[in-house]
Scaffold this active site. Structure first.
Site, PDB file in Angstrom:
ATOM      1  N   ASN A 257       4.160  18.776  -1.439  1.00  0.00           N
ATOM      2  CA  ASN A 257       3.478  17.393  -1.827  1.00  0.00           C
ATOM      3  C   ASN A 257       4.077  16.178  -1.282  1.00  0.00           C
ATOM      4  O   ASN A 257       3.967  14.926  -1.785  1.00  0.00           O
ATOM      5  CB  ASN A 257       3.724  17.193  -3.572  1.00  0.00           C
ATOM      6  CG  ASN A 257       5.243  17.508  -3.821  1.00  0.00           C
ATOM      7  OD1 ASN A 257       6.135  17.416  -2.929  1.00  0.00           O
ATOM      8  ND2 ASN A 257       5.619  17.703  -5.023  1.00  0.00           N
TER       9      ASN A 257
ATOM     10  N   ARG B  32      13.280   9.222  -6.386  1.00  0.00           N
ATOM     11  CA  ARG B  32      14.222   9.631  -7.706  1.00  0.00           C
ATOM     12  C   ARG B  32      14.529   8.217  -8.375  1.00  0.00           C
ATOM     13  O   ARG B  32      14.991   7.370  -7.683  1.00  0.00           O
ATOM     14  CB  ARG B  32      15.205  10.692  -7.291  1.00  0.00           C
ATOM     15  CG  ARG B  32      14.981  11.661  -6.980  1.00  0.00           C
ATOM     16  CD  ARG B  32      14.227  12.673  -8.119  1.00  0.00           C
ATOM     17  NE  ARG B  32      13.865  13.918  -7.872  1.00  0.00           N
ATOM     18  CZ  ARG B  32      12.611  14.450  -7.509  1.00  0.00           C
ATOM     19  NH1 ARG B  32      11.657  13.308  -7.469  1.00  0.00           N
ATOM     20  NH2 ARG B  32      12.412  15.475  -6.965  1.00  0.00           N
TER      21      ARG B  32
ATOM     22  N   GLN C 263      14.138  12.510 -17.079  1.00  0.00           N
ATOM     23  CA  GLN C 263      12.757  12.545 -17.151  1.00  0.00           C
ATOM     24  C   GLN C 263      12.496  13.658 -18.285  1.00  0.00           C
ATOM     25  O   GLN C 263      13.084  14.422 -18.252  1.00  0.00           O
ATOM     26  CB  GLN C 263      11.883  12.790 -15.980  1.00  0.00           C
ATOM     27  CG  GLN C 263      11.787  11.719 -15.111  1.00  0.00           C
ATOM     28  CD  GLN C 263      11.068  11.986 -13.723  1.00  0.00           C
ATOM     29  OE1 GLN C 263      10.660  11.102 -12.948  1.00  0.00           O
ATOM     30  NE2 GLN C 263      10.352  13.152 -13.724  1.00  0.00           N
TER      31      GLN C 263
ATOM     32  N   HIS D   1       5.805  10.487 -13.783  1.00  0.00           N
ATOM     33  CA  HIS D   1       5.998  11.408 -12.574  1.00  0.00           C
ATOM     34  C   HIS D   1       4.761  12.229 -11.993  1.00  0.00           C
ATOM     35  O   HIS D   1       4.798  13.308 -12.416  1.00  0.00           O
ATOM     36  CB  HIS D   1       7.302  12.147 -12.515  1.00  0.00           C
ATOM     37  CG  HIS D   1       7.768  12.694 -11.266  1.00  0.00           C
ATOM     38  ND1 HIS D   1       9.080  13.217 -11.069  1.00  0.00           N
ATOM     39  CD2 HIS D   1       7.158  12.810  -9.943  1.00  0.00           C
ATOM     40  CE1 HIS D   1       9.358  13.332  -9.925  1.00  0.00           C
ATOM     41  NE2 HIS D   1       8.235  13.439  -9.099  1.00  0.00           N
TER      42      HIS D   1
END
Ligand code: NDP
Length: 402
Positions: A147, A285, A314, A333
């Site tokens: 990704n 991050r 998260q 995210h």
């Protein structure tokens, strides 16, 4: 028989999709450096399906059960009474995604006596205590490149959204207004600005390439310098330090992994290097940044905008200041979990599992930890140690929108 515990994000609030916006999901033939896309022997899903949520199961159930293994899929990952904690003691493999990370802390690794492998369905294995994994000889693998380009697209979008002041302008439309002056009093052109990336790995380099046609001045810092030919092709200025880069850039984007060397690299002190009015984009991050220092820099106007999709932990607490700070373009995210990316990382996880169960080597570029050491991409891009501290705070999140 192996027990595989897979932690995935919840299905959509309206239920698992019965149809999709498009009929196909185009994929590149190869990644830009020539690396091949995942090559499992087979897949049991339709490319473009929602695979990253609980009902999608990363398309793994048929394969695992046909080979006699047990698959447990859950979104319950935080707090001592989570399904993850309940299932850990006899789990051989834990799979999770950075978007909804199963924080594999030293305590959890100690509880998981049979654990042999932790797989990141995506890129970025900072949610695992890599030091503890090395000490227990647990393999950690991720789906390198799956990704990276998805994230680079999100970075470019975020830069444009901030610089052009898109979100407040869109909100004027929703409110029924036509308030041009309100919209444009914070709107600039990206053209001629200086844009710098902290790290020029797969994502950072892609961002530089995508931005080149905007006629911006491109800058980067990294632990290793790019080949001279690439620097020339993109007219790049190299910086050996964050200070040197931040002092000259109008836009800074963070594209390095989170590891002990990079944790909180953007803090109240390092923000002083940035020019007043800098836009900061972080899709790498959340913990690369000091949470409160970012919010304060937006409140004071030192930063003109902050965007990205990564938080710590998260999910972030409902009162996390980044939800409400001014001039932000944050999303949950999502940048690396488009349906296109899910197709690739689900296939990559399948490839890793096939290698593991058939005793074949996992691709070197997928390895983060193996044989008690950082290995593969881990040896190149990470440092030893642990970056999961504070992850227990994820248990504070309560779903408010259903
Ligand atoms: P790469 O491994 O290709 O690139 C990482 C780069 O970071 C390398 O060039 C590495 O440098 C550099 N780096 C490491 N430490 C430092 C440091 N201390 N200072 C400067 N540079 C450093 O990974 P990707 O580009 O594919 O991904 C990068 C990160 O982005 C991931 O680790 C992950 O955290 C995040 N990510 C986020 C996603 C999302 O959905 N938002 C999805 C995918 C990734 P060198 O190799 O020269 O040591």
């Amino acid at each position: 028989m192996a027990k595989v515990v897979c932690v995935l994000y919840d299905d959509p609030v309206d239920g698992y999709p019965k149809s999709y916006a498009r009929d196909d999901c185009p994929q590149p033939e190869r990644y830009p450096d020539g690396q091949t896309l995942p090559t499992p022997k087979a897949i049991d899903f339709k490319p473009g399906a929602l695979l990253g949520s609980v009902s999608g199961e990363l398309g793994l159930r048929k394969y695992l059960e046909a080979n006699g293994h047990q698959l447990v899929v859950t979104s319950s990952k935080d707090g001592a009474d989570s399904v993850l904690d309940r299932e850990l003691p006899d789990a051989e493999i834990v799979i999770s995604q950075p978007f909804w990370p199963a924080y594999m802390t030293a305590e959890r690794i100690a509880k998981a006596k049979k654990l042999k492998m932790i797989v990141t369905a995506g890129i970025g294995s900072d949610h695992t205590d890599l030091q503890a994994a090395m000490e227990r000889n647990i393999t950690v693998a991720e789906v390198t490149y799956c990704n990276s380009n998805s994230v680079a697209e999100h970075v470019v979008m975020s830069i444009l959204i901030l610089v052009r002041n898109f979100i407040p302008s869109h909100q004027w439309v929703l409110k029924g207004g036509w308030n041009i002056a309100d919209c444009v009093s914070r709107s600039y052109d990206l053209e001629a600005m200086s844009v710098g990336t902290v790290a020029a790995g797969r994502i950072g380099l892609r961002v530089l390439r995508l931005l080149k046609p905007f006629d911006v001045k491109l800058h980067y810092m990294d632990r290793h310098r790019l080949p001279e030919a690439v620097e020339q092709e993109l007219s790049l200025t190299y910086h050996a330090s964050l200070e040197s880069l931040a002092k000259v850039c109008d836009v800074v984007t963070l594209n390095c992994p989170l590891h002990p060397e990079t944790e909180h690299m953007i803090n109240a002190e390092t923000l002083k290097f940035f020019k007043r009015g800098t836009y900061l984009v972080n899709t790498a991050r959340g913990k690369l940044c000091d949470r409160d220092a970012i919010a304060a820099a937006l409140e004071s106007g030192h930063l003109a905008g902050y965007a990205g999709d990564v938080w710590f932990p998260q999910p972030p607490a409902n009162d996390h200041p980044w939800r409400t700070m001014p001039h932000h373009g944050m999303t949950p995210h999502i940048s690396g979990t488009s349906l296109s990316a899910q197709t690739r990382y689900a296939a990559g996880v399948r490839e890793i599992l096939e290698c593991y169960f058939e005793g074949r080597p996992i691709r070197n570029e997928y390895l983060v930890v193996q044989g008690g050491q950082l290995a593969g991409v881990g040896a190149h891009s990470y440092s030893k140690g642990n970056a999961t501290g504070g992850s227990e705070e994820a248990a504070k999140f309560k779903t408010t929108v259903a």
